[in-house]
Design an enzyme around this catalytic site. Sequence first.
Site, short mmCIF file in Angstrom:
data_model
loop_
_atom_site.label_atom_id
_atom_site.label_comp_id
_atom_site.label_asym_id
_atom_site.label_seq_id
_atom_site.Cartn_x
_atom_site.Cartn_y
_atom_site.Cartn_z
N HIS A 55 38.94 45.12 30.55
CA HIS A 55 38.33 43.73 30.97
C HIS A 55 39.29 42.74 30.44
O HIS A 55 39.12 42.51 29.01
CB HIS A 55 36.94 43.77 30.60
CG HIS A 55 36.39 42.30 30.95
ND1 HIS A 55 35.30 42.00 31.94
CD2 HIS A 55 36.62 40.81 30.60
CE1 HIS A 55 34.96 40.89 32.17
NE2 HIS A 55 35.78 40.47 31.25
N HIS A 57 42.07 39.11 31.28
CA HIS A 57 42.37 37.88 32.24
C HIS A 57 43.88 37.44 32.01
O HIS A 57 44.36 36.82 31.34
CB HIS A 57 41.66 36.48 31.92
CG HIS A 57 40.25 36.76 32.45
ND1 HIS A 57 39.61 36.45 33.70
CD2 HIS A 57 39.25 37.35 31.46
CE1 HIS A 57 38.38 36.55 33.41
NE2 HIS A 57 38.01 37.27 32.38
N GLN A 150 36.28 32.73 40.02
CA GLN A 150 35.76 32.17 38.79
C GLN A 150 34.68 31.19 38.89
O GLN A 150 33.86 31.05 37.92
CB GLN A 150 37.31 31.69 38.21
CG GLN A 150 36.84 30.76 36.98
CD GLN A 150 36.60 31.57 35.69
OE1 GLN A 150 37.57 32.29 35.14
NE2 GLN A 150 35.50 31.56 35.26
N HIS A 208 31.52 40.03 36.10
CA HIS A 208 31.13 39.22 35.11
C HIS A 208 29.81 38.93 35.35
O HIS A 208 29.44 38.12 36.22
CB HIS A 208 31.94 37.74 34.70
CG HIS A 208 33.44 37.77 34.57
ND1 HIS A 208 34.33 38.59 35.21
CD2 HIS A 208 33.94 37.30 33.52
CE1 HIS A 208 35.57 38.23 34.37
NE2 HIS A 208 35.09 37.55 33.51
N GLU A 211 26.65 36.16 31.58
CA GLU A 211 27.65 35.82 30.21
C GLU A 211 27.10 34.47 29.83
O GLU A 211 27.81 33.30 29.78
CB GLU A 211 29.24 35.72 30.49
CG GLU A 211 29.82 35.62 29.39
CD GLU A 211 31.50 35.28 29.50
OE1 GLU A 211 32.03 35.22 28.54
OE2 GLU A 211 31.77 35.29 30.60
N ASP A 307 39.32 41.09 26.95
CA ASP A 307 38.88 39.91 27.89
C ASP A 307 40.27 38.74 27.64
O ASP A 307 40.62 38.62 28.58
CB ASP A 307 37.87 39.38 27.21
CG ASP A 307 37.04 38.26 28.25
OD1 ASP A 307 37.61 38.04 29.18
OD2 ASP A 307 36.15 37.76 27.53
#
Length: 425
Positions: A55, A57, A150, A208, A211, A307
Site C-alpha cells: 500500500h 502512493h 482519489q 482504501h 479511513e 502508504d
Amino acid sequence: MFDLIVKGGTLPDGRVADVGIRGDRIAAIGALGTEAGRVIEATGDLVSPAFVDPHFHMDATLSYGLPRVNASGTLLEGIRLWGELKEIVTVEAMAERALAYCDWAASMGLLAVRTHVDVCDDRLLGVEAMLAVREKVKGWMDLQLVAFPQDGLYRDPTARANLLRALDMGVDVVGGIPHFERTMADGAASVRDLCEIAADRGLPIDFHCDETDDPLSRHIETYAAEVLRTGLQGRAAAGHLTSMHSMDNYYVSKLLPLIAEAGIAAIPNPLINIVLQGRHDSFPKRRGLTRVKEMQALGITVGWGQDCVLDPWYSLGTADMLDVAFMGLHVAQMTHPDEMRRCFDMVTAENAKIMGLDYGLREGAVASLVVLDAGNPVEALRLRPDRLCVIAKGQVVSEKARNDARLGLPGRPATVRRRHELPPR
C-alpha cells in the site's frame, strides 16, 4: 556451480544455511560449499526474503512542500493539497521522483510495491508516469499499479471512465475509496460497481476503506458481501480500516467473521494513521489503527503498509518497511516475541501473499533477498539495521559496509554494534 551463494546466514525461522542462486532463482538452500561466481559472507547475519509494501502512493512521493506544506496535518487538507499539485505536475517530474524513491527502496531491500495511482485527472498523467516507471524497474522490482479514484468514483464526474481507461492501459488492480463519496449510499454503490468491474476483468481489487474516525463508516461490511457475491475471495484487500478502531465491540464481533469469510486481506498503515487519525479529538485521543490482533486471530491476512513518504500527507519516511513494522507493533501493542516475529512476517511473507508474489526462501522461488546486520527478526525490528547486501532477482543491487560505532571510552570496547542475543524461548 552457482552464480551466487549467500554464505552462512541465519534465516528468519532460525536455521543457519547457505542460499545458492542460479539466474534469477534460488537453486538450493543448505550446506553448499563455495563453488560460485561470487560468495556473499553472511555468517551471524539475518538473511530474509525481500521486504514488500502492498500500500503506497508513488505518484505523490517525494513531493513534500509542493506547492505548499500541509499546515493542519489532516487527511482532508492532504487531499486538497494533492489536488493543487496535480494542476502543476508533469509526467517527467512524477516519474523522476518515483524512480528516486525506487532507488531508496533498493537500498533498503524493498523489492515489491503496490502503488495506488490517482485516476481523477482526465490527462491520466500519473498513470502514464507509473506505467513508465514500472517498465524501468521491472528487472529488479515488482511494481503493481492500482487504478485509484482519489476523489470518489461517483463524486468526481469522470473518475469511473478514467478508471476504465487506466485499466485498459495496463493498470493491474481495481481501486476505490467508498467513504469519500458524497453519501453512504453512493459509497455502497461504488463498492458494488467496482467489485463487478474487477470480477468481469479477472483483476484483483484493493480499496482504501473506512479511513476515518467515524464508527458509522461501515463500507467494509458491504465490501465483504460484494466480494462474496462476485467471487473475488482471495484477491481482495482493504487498506486502513481505521473506523474499526472506534466501532462498537459487538458490531465488530459480527464484522470480523464476515471479512474472514470473504477472504479480504487487511492493510493497516501505522505510520500514517497514527499521524492523521484522531485530529478532531482532544483527550483521550484515538490511535487510529484497526484491530490487527483480533483479525489475525480469525485467520485474516494482515500486512503493514508504508502508504506515504514525503508527500502531502506525511512529512517523513525512508522506504524502510522495518520502520513501518516498528510503529505497528507499538500501536497494536504486539510486544511478545511471537507477536514481534509476526510483525516481521507482515512486511515480508504476509505482504507478499497479499500481492500474489512468487516469493520466499525456498528452492525455485525468485531470488530476491536481503542480508541485514541483525541476528534474527526481532533484533531487526529493534535496530532497523543496515542492509549489508540486497539481491534482486538474482542480481546484487545494493551493498553497504558494516558500520560499527567507534568508541573512545577508557576500559571499554573499541567498537559497539548494539546487537544483543535474546534469552532462549
